[in-house]
Motif scaffolding. Structure first.
Motif, PDB file in Angstrom:
ATOM      1  N   SER A  77      32.433  35.432  20.146  1.00  0.00           N
ATOM      2  CA  SER A  77      31.250  35.766  20.940  1.00  0.00           C
ATOM      3  C   SER A  77      29.987  35.275  20.264  1.00  0.00           C
ATOM      4  O   SER A  77      29.111  34.681  20.898  1.00  0.00           O
ATOM      5  CB  SER A  77      31.190  37.289  21.145  1.00  0.00           C
ATOM      6  OG  SER A  77      30.030  37.642  21.862  1.00  0.00           O
ATOM      7  N   GLU A  78      29.897  35.485  18.955  1.00  0.00           N
ATOM      8  CA  GLU A  78      28.706  35.049  18.226  1.00  0.00           C
ATOM      9  C   GLU A  78      28.592  33.530  18.214  1.00  0.00           C
ATOM     10  O   GLU A  78      27.517  32.966  18.383  1.00  0.00           O
ATOM     11  CB  GLU A  78      28.743  35.576  16.787  1.00  0.00           C
ATOM     12  CG  GLU A  78      27.513  35.166  16.002  1.00  0.00           C
ATOM     13  CD  GLU A  78      27.583  35.607  14.555  1.00  0.00           C
ATOM     14  OE1 GLU A  78      28.464  35.116  13.833  1.00  0.00           O
ATOM     15  OE2 GLU A  78      26.763  36.433  14.154  1.00  0.00           O
TER      16      GLU A  78
ATOM     17  N   LEU B 271      22.797  34.373  30.413  1.00  0.00           N
ATOM     18  CA  LEU B 271      23.622  33.664  29.434  1.00  0.00           C
ATOM     19  C   LEU B 271      24.495  34.628  28.638  1.00  0.00           C
ATOM     20  O   LEU B 271      25.654  34.329  28.352  1.00  0.00           O
ATOM     21  CB  LEU B 271      22.744  32.847  28.494  1.00  0.00           C
ATOM     22  CG  LEU B 271      22.149  31.566  29.068  1.00  0.00           C
ATOM     23  CD1 LEU B 271      21.167  30.952  28.076  1.00  0.00           C
ATOM     24  CD2 LEU B 271      23.238  30.563  29.420  1.00  0.00           C
ATOM     25  N   ARG B 272      23.947  35.781  28.270  1.00  0.00           N
ATOM     26  CA  ARG B 272      24.742  36.763  27.527  1.00  0.00           C
ATOM     27  C   ARG B 272      25.919  37.252  28.373  1.00  0.00           C
ATOM     28  O   ARG B 272      27.026  37.434  27.871  1.00  0.00           O
ATOM     29  CB  ARG B 272      23.864  37.927  27.087  1.00  0.00           C
ATOM     30  CG  ARG B 272      23.080  37.643  25.806  1.00  0.00           C
ATOM     31  CD  ARG B 272      22.446  38.906  25.266  1.00  0.00           C
ATOM     32  NE  ARG B 272      21.357  39.363  26.126  1.00  0.00           N
ATOM     33  CZ  ARG B 272      20.097  38.977  25.990  1.00  0.00           C
ATOM     34  NH1 ARG B 272      19.762  38.129  25.032  1.00  0.00           N
ATOM     35  NH2 ARG B 272      19.166  39.440  26.798  1.00  0.00           N
ATOM     36  N   PHE B 273      25.688  37.439  29.676  1.00  0.00           N
ATOM     37  CA  PHE B 273      26.769  37.865  30.569  1.00  0.00           C
ATOM     38  C   PHE B 273      27.832  36.761  30.663  1.00  0.00           C
ATOM     39  O   PHE B 273      29.038  37.045  30.604  1.00  0.00           O
ATOM     40  CB  PHE B 273      26.223  38.190  31.954  1.00  0.00           C
ATOM     41  CG  PHE B 273      27.299  38.546  32.946  1.00  0.00           C
ATOM     42  CD1 PHE B 273      27.897  39.799  32.917  1.00  0.00           C
ATOM     43  CD2 PHE B 273      27.727  37.626  33.884  1.00  0.00           C
ATOM     44  CE1 PHE B 273      28.903  40.126  33.812  1.00  0.00           C
ATOM     45  CE2 PHE B 273      28.739  37.947  34.788  1.00  0.00           C
ATOM     46  CZ  PHE B 273      29.319  39.201  34.750  1.00  0.00           C
ATOM     47  N   SER B 274      27.414  35.519  30.787  1.00  0.00           N
ATOM     48  CA  SER B 274      28.365  34.405  30.858  1.00  0.00           C
ATOM     49  C   SER B 274      29.190  34.311  29.587  1.00  0.00           C
ATOM     50  O   SER B 274      30.411  34.084  29.633  1.00  0.00           O
ATOM     51  CB  SER B 274      27.616  33.089  31.091  1.00  0.00           C
ATOM     52  OG  SER B 274      26.917  33.115  32.313  1.00  0.00           O
ATOM     53  N   ASN B 275      28.524  34.503  28.451  1.00  0.00           N
ATOM     54  CA  ASN B 275      29.214  34.465  27.167  1.00  0.00           C
ATOM     55  C   ASN B 275      30.251  35.585  27.080  1.00  0.00           C
ATOM     56  O   ASN B 275      31.396  35.371  26.678  1.00  0.00           O
ATOM     57  CB  ASN B 275      28.200  34.598  26.026  1.00  0.00           C
ATOM     58  CG  ASN B 275      28.851  34.642  24.672  1.00  0.00           C
ATOM     59  OD1 ASN B 275      29.753  33.869  24.412  1.00  0.00           O
ATOM     60  ND2 ASN B 275      28.398  35.530  23.814  1.00  0.00           N
ATOM     61  N   HIS B 276      29.854  36.797  27.474  1.00  0.00           N
ATOM     62  CA  HIS B 276      30.773  37.943  27.449  1.00  0.00           C
ATOM     63  C   HIS B 276      31.970  37.696  28.357  1.00  0.00           C
ATOM     64  O   HIS B 276      33.123  37.977  27.994  1.00  0.00           O
ATOM     65  CB  HIS B 276      30.031  39.202  27.888  1.00  0.00           C
ATOM     66  CG  HIS B 276      30.919  40.392  28.050  1.00  0.00           C
ATOM     67  ND1 HIS B 276      31.410  41.108  26.975  1.00  0.00           N
ATOM     68  CD2 HIS B 276      31.440  40.982  29.170  1.00  0.00           C
ATOM     69  CE1 HIS B 276      32.176  42.089  27.416  1.00  0.00           C
ATOM     70  NE2 HIS B 276      32.208  42.029  28.740  1.00  0.00           N
TER      71      HIS B 276
ATOM     72  N   GLN C  61      35.909  37.332  27.242  1.00  0.00           N
ATOM     73  CA  GLN C  61      36.906  38.266  27.772  1.00  0.00           C
ATOM     74  C   GLN C  61      38.056  37.509  28.426  1.00  0.00           C
ATOM     75  O   GLN C  61      39.233  37.902  28.293  1.00  0.00           O
ATOM     76  CB  GLN C  61      36.264  39.214  28.777  1.00  0.00           C
ATOM     77  CG  GLN C  61      37.161  40.384  29.154  1.00  0.00           C
ATOM     78  CD  GLN C  61      37.592  41.182  27.939  1.00  0.00           C
ATOM     79  OE1 GLN C  61      36.774  41.620  27.142  1.00  0.00           O
ATOM     80  NE2 GLN C  61      38.902  41.361  27.785  1.00  0.00           N
ATOM     81  N   LEU C  62      37.761  36.416  29.134  1.00  0.00           N
ATOM     82  CA  LEU C  62      38.818  35.613  29.736  1.00  0.00           C
ATOM     83  C   LEU C  62      39.741  35.023  28.674  1.00  0.00           C
ATOM     84  O   LEU C  62      40.961  34.988  28.844  1.00  0.00           O
ATOM     85  CB  LEU C  62      38.200  34.489  30.580  1.00  0.00           C
ATOM     86  CG  LEU C  62      37.516  34.916  31.881  1.00  0.00           C
ATOM     87  CD1 LEU C  62      36.764  33.746  32.496  1.00  0.00           C
ATOM     88  CD2 LEU C  62      38.545  35.472  32.865  1.00  0.00           C
TER      89      LEU C  62
END
Length: 388
Positions: free
Chosen positions: A93-94, A107-112, A116-117
């Protein structure tokens, strides 16, 4: 034909090894090179025909390219220990956040979501568990039974040596391993009767078998840290790997318990703090009361403090430029003499050395040391294919 394709990681960085054994295509690790762009990783040939992916541990030079690898190897099953999967959640994630510049909610939501996928693809293989899967791959046309087990490798929590058998052939991928205990891990442990045909050996010190007294160990870093704090009461710890940050937190608490360091306030940035809190829930690790998130820090003129910054926040944060910087550059790898003992205990027919520091063209000390044992040792090169 049985082959090993060293896609990356013959040296230290970008570990990615493609073994074809009895028709089964197996990928060991999928790393990036540290301090390079996230997109700088080995390309995988015919990724849709990869059957299995084994992840040895959650350091970025071994799992940093997992998002790409999981996407292109769409038919592969991915295995790791539960601790490795948990650590990947924070490390990956980082890293992706740093790459895409995740400084907006979108962008943070897309990264999360992406992380998760990826995590949803990882299946758990716990230490000592004997697993067997049947492969019936329409892409590669292969049918095979693969038996495999993960064994503790030391190094970091969750790190594994991976043993597998297909038909009459067996292979052990050592991953990064350490034969001594650390504040967080017990030493590497393998069954006494384990004798693989092929050993894929992470040999960081395979090119200098005599112990390098100058190489930083966690014990020497611990001693130096105590001395450094006495001279400079404001310390900045820069963590290129979150797991090494955890080791440093445990090391500091050891120093406090031993009376070698006062109970100095320790402030930890968000990435490492979240990992440390998670690790508290899943292990015996505990954060003492004097360790707090960086968001709780207040200016303390005249007092000492220790501040931890992870990889993504170090470059951006100028507030602590006057603090004395400490890098988490200690080694958690078996030394040269330990490599010899490790190989002799396993007695493989062939050894392929990867993850090794550069050497001279005629310098193959591990091969020379094992000559009398009649063990064939090959020092690998990147982007080369070897017969197994």
């Amino acid at each position: 034909m049985n082959t090993l394709n060293v896609l990356g990681g013959a040296d230290i960085g970008g570990s990615c090894y493609l073994a074809e054994l009895e028709g089964v295509r197996i990928l060991f690790d999928c790393g990036i090179r540290m301090n390079t762009p996230y997109s700088d990783h080995p390309e995988i040939p015919s990724p849709e025909t990869i059957d299995l992916i084994f992840l040895s541990h959650a350091h970025l030079d071994h799992i940093g390219a997992l998002a790409y690898t999981a996407a292109v190897c769409r038919n592969a099953r991915i295995f790791a220990t539960s601790a490795t999967r948990d650590f990947i959640r924070y490390q990956l994630s980082e890293t992706i956040a740093e790459y895409i510049g995740a400084d907006t909610d979108e962008l943070r939501f897309s990264n999360h979501l992406l992380c998760q996928l990826v995590l949803n693809r990882i299946e758990i293989a716990e230490f000592q568990e004997r697993l067997e899967i049947h492969l019936d791959s329409p892409e590669s046309g292969q049918n095979a039974d693969v038996k495999f087990s993960f064994f503790p490798a030391g190094h970091i929590p969750g790190a594994a040596a991976i043993y597998l058998r297909i038909g009459q052939r067996s292979l052990l991928y050592s991953g990064d391993f350490y034969l001594r205990s650390t504040p967080l891990t017990a030493p590497c442990s393998l069954p006494e009767k384990l004798h693989p045909d092929i050993l894929l050996l992470c040999g960081t010190y395979a090119n200098r078998l005599q112990t390098d007294k100058s190489a930083p160990t966690i014990a020497s870093v611990k001693d130096n840290f105590a001395c450094l704090f006495r001279r400079n009461r404001n310390i900045l710890v820069r963590c290129s790997q979150l797991t090494k940050g955890l080791e440093m937190l445990a090391m500091i608490d050891d120093l406090v318990r031993e009376g070698r360091l006062p109970r100095t306030p320790v402030f930890i940035d968000e990435s490492l703090w979240q990992l440390a809190r998670h690790y508290e829930r899943t292990s015996d690790f505990r954060l003492p009361s004097y360790m707090n998130p960086l968001s709780a820090r207040k200016i303390r003129n005249g007092y000492g403090e220790i501040v931890f910054l992870s990889r993504s926040s170090t470059a951006k944060n100028k507030e602590f430029s006057s603090h004395t910087a400490v890098d988490t550059n200690f080694s958690l790898h078996a030394d040269g003499q330990e490599l010899i003992s490790y190989v002799r205990a396993l007695r493989p027919k062939k050894v392929f050395v990867v993850h090794a520091a550069p050497r001279g063209a005629e310098n193959a000390p591990l091969a020379d040391a094992l000559l009398e044992d009649r063990i064939c040792v090959t020092y690998t090169e990147n982007e080369r294919i070897y017969s197994l």
